[in-house]
Design a protein around this motif. Structure first.
Motif: not given
Lengths: 273, 360
Positions: A166-167, A169-176, A185
């Motif tokens: 999930x970490x 995925x959170x990064x992907x949603x933050x645009x990384x 990460x």
């Protein structure tokens, strides 16, 4: 047993094990500073002698240990660096992006280790001669990368699988992007795993003897092979051998002391799953 | 319309069809909950909207822009994960600002925005701490802050409260409701907790086996479920299902006519009666008679489990009829009682399809 509780018994056992492990190391350390005549005396002594550095001087003067140290540092250092640079993205692809799923991949990796070294060293020897790179640092670097990389990918994969998805995925949603996810990460989160993998890779190449023996003659000789030259048909130069062994041991001790927090954490992390 | 989903379907590599053709329109500022049992496809639907899964079929648009094939980072949505998924090696402040700085904002400006959001959530004192040094509730707030600070078109929340203990969960639930009423940011919320869904939502979408069973406001979902699945899933203790008959437009049960339980047609019918719509009276005077077998105290109410007498085949699937009784009303285990129903609130379902027969 004699009023001891379990914890004390385990501690006592640990002390015994440590002593058993350390006796050869201590013996070598003492030999490396003993004068030759005392080493060869019929009645051994552990303390009543005047320490000397003659063996340390001899190993550099007579056995060109400086060149061996340099060769070891270059071949092992460079190959470890290459392995780690390639292993992290590769392990990420295997762990997360669905590359080479399942156990077949494990078998492929581990089967490389099933093969006795002597079996494959001869083809390597022939190929090196054809290519004209026998007795060069490049040759050993290639060999150590070839052996270290699959193993490093395999260990790292285990660490990456333990990281929460999930970490990322959170990064992907933050645009990384993928590269940023790996370096911003994964890299910091997997630091203990990376430390452990680096040490494994380094130790494997640092202690490697067989390939270095066959694939080098003088120019690119590494420390394990150079050490062997202190033993000839007529006698064993215990003092020089011990001094060389202590030098060979030194980086291991330094690395383990520097990274021991990471190693303990890394080994524990790997053990969870 | 902030989020619009058309014929969305997802089949995983192993063949599981997690989502099977979902249509949803979520209005600006609406709080919509996807509710259903585990494996119903609610989380997959949310992940499809987030862009973390690729749909097999269908399309997703956000703010009238088709985002079906667009990266999660470019969809202008923010997600709150069940596990919070904070970046463990970064401070709370860095967790909140990463998305902003990646998007090109200056560090100072991003930090200012994060502080502002932190004040709103009461976490401004925690900004320099790493997640490991935060309690569960504090992590939850930081995760929420990370989503809010980006001012997205839509929040996606995947069971964000399920890792908190009961007290904190109730507290955060109220907090979420307050935040939503203040800021009115479109929110899609996934939960399996019906209480959470009913309390928070403007509308609830009940899912089962990858399809939507009903989308409606919480009161309609509870009072007028579209089918027996929704009726059964919503409400605790569960709704009572009774076997009855339709005759001349009204339901018959144990030979008694419930004049106000009306539906067109005739033949066998399933009646759905909420425990609070079961009325205990003197024996012999109501629709059927029964014996109270055991009770479960729920605080303000006590649930009495009644086994019906001389009414074989009345109950569907269960052995007891649950009745909700005020805690001050004297009831005795083993007592014989008369059981009546608040007929105007009885739901009628097709025996074969399970669909509601009520027109509304």
């Amino acid at each position: 047993m004699w009023g001891m509780n379990t914890k004390q018994a385990i501690n006592l056992l640990a002390v015994v094990v440590v002593i058993l492990w350390l006796i050869p190391v201590i013996w070598v350390a003492i030999n490396s500073i003993k004068p030759t005549n005392i080493i060869n005396a019929p009645i051994p002594t552990f303390y009543s002698f005047t320490p000397t550095v003659e063996h340390y001087i001899e190993i550099f003067d007579r056995f060109q240990f400086d060149r061996a140290i340099f060769n070891s540092l270059v071949t092992v250092g460079v190959s470890t660096l290459i392995v780690m640079i390639l292993a992290l993205p590769a392990a990420y692809a295997v762990a997360r992006m669905g590359l080479m799923r399942g156990d077949t991949w494990a078998l492929v990796i581990l089967s490389l280790r099933f093969m006795p070294g002597v079996v494959i060293v001869l083809p390597y020897f022939k190929m090196a001669n054809w290519l004209g790179i026998h007795d060069t640092q490049i040759l050993l670097i290639i060999v150590y990368v070839a052996f270290g990389l699959p193993f490093a990918v395999w260990i790292l994969r285990g660490f990456l699988l333990d990281l929460p998805k999930e970490v990322e995925e959170a990064g992907r949603l933050d645009g990384l992007g993928w590269i940023q996810i790996i370096f911003r990460l994964i890299l910091p989160m997997a630091a203990p795993g990376i430390a452990v993998t680096t040490i494994f890779t380094f130790v494997f190449s640092w202690n490697e003897y067989l390939f270095a023996l066959f694939l080098t003659t003088s120019k690119a000789t590494t420390m394990p092979v150079a050490l062997q030259k202190t033993i000839d048909i007529y006698n064993v130069l215990w003092g020089s051998l011990s001094a060389g062994a202590m030098i060979q041991l030194l980086p291991m001790v330094i690395v383990v002391f520097l990274l021991q927090r990471h190693i303990a954490r890394g080994l524990a992390l790997g053990a969870v799953k | 319309m902030t989020v619009s989903v058309k014929q969305l379907a997802k089949q995983f590599r192993d063949g599981t069809r997690a989502v099977r053709g979902i249509d949803l329109d979520i209005a600006d500022g609406e709080f919509l909950t996807l509710l259903g049992p585990s494996g119903c496809g609610k989380t997959t639907t949310l992940r499809l909207i987030a862009g973390l899964e690729e749909p097999t079929e269908g399309s997703i648009s956000i703010n009238k822009r088709d985002v079906t094939n667009i990266d999660p980072g470019d969809r202008n949505v923010a997600m709150v994960f069940q596990s919070y998924a904070l970046y463990p090696h970064m401070t709370a402040l860095q967790n909140m600002t990463l998305g902003l700085t990646v998007g090109g904002m200056s560090k100072a400006e991003a930090a200012e925005m994060a502080r502002e959001t932190a004040r709103l959530l009461g976490i401004e004192k925690l900004l320099e701490r790493k997640p490991a040094k935060l309690s569960g509730g504090e992590r939850q707030r930081v995760a929420l802050g990370r989503a809010m600070v980006r001012r997205p078109a839509c929040y996606l929340m995947d069971e964000p409260l399920s890792n908190l203990d009961l007290k904190r969960r109730e507290h955060m639930r109220t907090e979420l409701k307050r935040l939503h009423q203040q800021h009115r940011v479109t929110t899609i919320y996934v939960t399996h907790d019906q209480a959470e869904a009913l309390i928070l939502s403007d509308r609830v979408a009940v899912l089962n086996e990858g399809t939507i069973q009903q989308v409606a406001d919480p009161i309609t979902i509870y009072e007028r479920p579209a089918n027996t699945f929704v009726a059964d899933f919503i409400g605790s203790p569960s709704i009572n299902f009774l076997n009855g008959e339709l005759r001349d437009g009204a339901a018959m049960i144990a030979g008694r006519r419930l004049e106000e339980a009306r539906a067109p047609g005739s033949g066998p019918v399933t009646l759905g009666v909420r425990p609070e719509d079961v009325i205990l009276e003197a024996p012999g005077s109501a629709v059927i008679d029964g014996v109270i077998d055991f009770t479960e105290p729920y605080g303000g109410v006590v649930i009495a489990f009644i086994s019906p007498q001389n009414a074989d085949g009345l109950l569907k699937e269960r052995e007891h009829l649950a009745a909700s009784v005020d805690v001050h009303q004297p009831i005795e285990i083993g007592a014989r009682v008369g059981v009546g129903f608040r007929a105007s609130r009885v739901n009628l379902f097709d025996v074969a399809t399970g669909g509601s027969l009520l027109s509304n």
